[in-house]
Design a protein around this motif. Sequence first.
Motif, short mmCIF file in Angstrom:
data_model
loop_
_atom_site.label_atom_id
_atom_site.label_comp_id
_atom_site.label_asym_id
_atom_site.label_seq_id
_atom_site.Cartn_x
_atom_site.Cartn_y
_atom_site.Cartn_z
N GLU A 92 30.00 -25.71 -45.97
CA GLU A 92 28.53 -25.47 -46.00
C GLU A 92 27.77 -26.33 -47.02
O GLU A 92 28.30 -26.80 -48.15
CB GLU A 92 28.66 -24.09 -46.76
N ALA A 93 26.53 -26.87 -46.79
CA ALA A 93 25.69 -27.62 -47.59
C ALA A 93 25.19 -27.18 -48.80
O ALA A 93 24.76 -26.01 -48.67
CB ALA A 93 24.62 -27.97 -46.58
N ASP A 127 27.50 -25.67 -32.56
CA ASP A 127 26.97 -25.95 -30.97
C ASP A 127 27.02 -27.61 -31.05
O ASP A 127 26.22 -28.21 -32.14
CB ASP A 127 25.77 -25.37 -31.07
N PRO A 128 27.33 -28.28 -30.20
CA PRO A 128 27.17 -29.86 -29.97
C PRO A 128 25.98 -30.06 -29.98
O PRO A 128 25.61 -31.17 -30.38
CB PRO A 128 27.85 -30.01 -28.65
N SER A 129 24.94 -29.29 -29.53
CA SER A 129 23.42 -29.65 -29.64
C SER A 129 22.72 -29.71 -30.97
O SER A 129 21.72 -30.33 -31.15
CB SER A 129 22.55 -28.70 -28.63
N LYS A 130 23.61 -29.30 -32.03
CA LYS A 130 23.01 -29.35 -33.46
C LYS A 130 23.43 -30.71 -34.22
O LYS A 130 23.48 -30.82 -35.32
CB LYS A 130 23.40 -27.96 -34.16
N LEU A 187 22.92 -31.87 -51.20
CA LEU A 187 22.75 -32.33 -50.03
C LEU A 187 21.38 -31.77 -49.42
O LEU A 187 20.69 -32.65 -48.73
CB LEU A 187 23.92 -31.84 -48.95
N LYS A 188 21.23 -30.61 -49.36
CA LYS A 188 19.86 -30.22 -48.84
C LYS A 188 18.60 -30.97 -49.49
O LYS A 188 17.85 -31.23 -48.86
CB LYS A 188 19.74 -28.77 -49.22
N GLU A 189 18.73 -31.55 -50.84
CA GLU A 189 17.82 -32.08 -51.26
C GLU A 189 17.52 -33.41 -50.82
O GLU A 189 16.44 -34.16 -50.65
CB GLU A 189 17.69 -32.39 -52.83
N ASP A 219 22.09 -28.32 -39.66
CA ASP A 219 22.88 -26.95 -39.77
C ASP A 219 23.29 -26.77 -41.20
O ASP A 219 24.16 -27.84 -41.78
CB ASP A 219 23.69 -26.56 -38.79
N ASP A 220 23.21 -25.79 -41.83
CA ASP A 220 23.79 -25.47 -43.40
C ASP A 220 25.21 -25.22 -43.17
O ASP A 220 25.71 -25.15 -44.23
CB ASP A 220 22.85 -24.60 -44.16
#
Length: 158
Positions: free
Chosen positions: A86-87, A126-129, A91-93, A78-79
């Motif tokens: 926030e990513a 969300d914990p599922s993420k 980080l995204k790379e 998640d970003d």
Amino acid sequence: MQLLFVTATSIALAFSPVSQAADDGAKAVYHVDFKDPTRYSATLTSINNIINYYESELMEPEIHLVFVGYGLRFTTDDDLKGTPYEAGKPLKERRAELKGRLQSLMDVRNVKVHLCDKTRGEVGLDPSKVYSGIELTPSGVAKIAILQSEGFAYLKIQ
């Protein structure tokens, strides 16, 4: 005579370095509360290096990695848009590479990974993420303190 030999051999083995599995010196907890992907990459490298050393000394290591605050960024795809965590582009790379290295440490090297549930809850993630295999702990800093009280060395890569 055989009984004396067996007894002497057993005593010698009990005190030899080979038998020091789970040695108290082979316990470390790493703390990640920063946002820099390069620093995080260095942390993962350090964890691998310390495990290699312990194993070369025939010690059975127990390593924990605790994520708090900005460390949350390294536990999800998640970003985290609109949050302080926030990513960014760096980080995204590198996210897929870093995720794979973390997963390998958990699956292959048996590193225990914890995420501060207070941090996660503050941003409504969300914990599922959260990546599979990461344990939610009520307080990351409390987890670190508890591990230190159990003899774990505290490590944080600068």
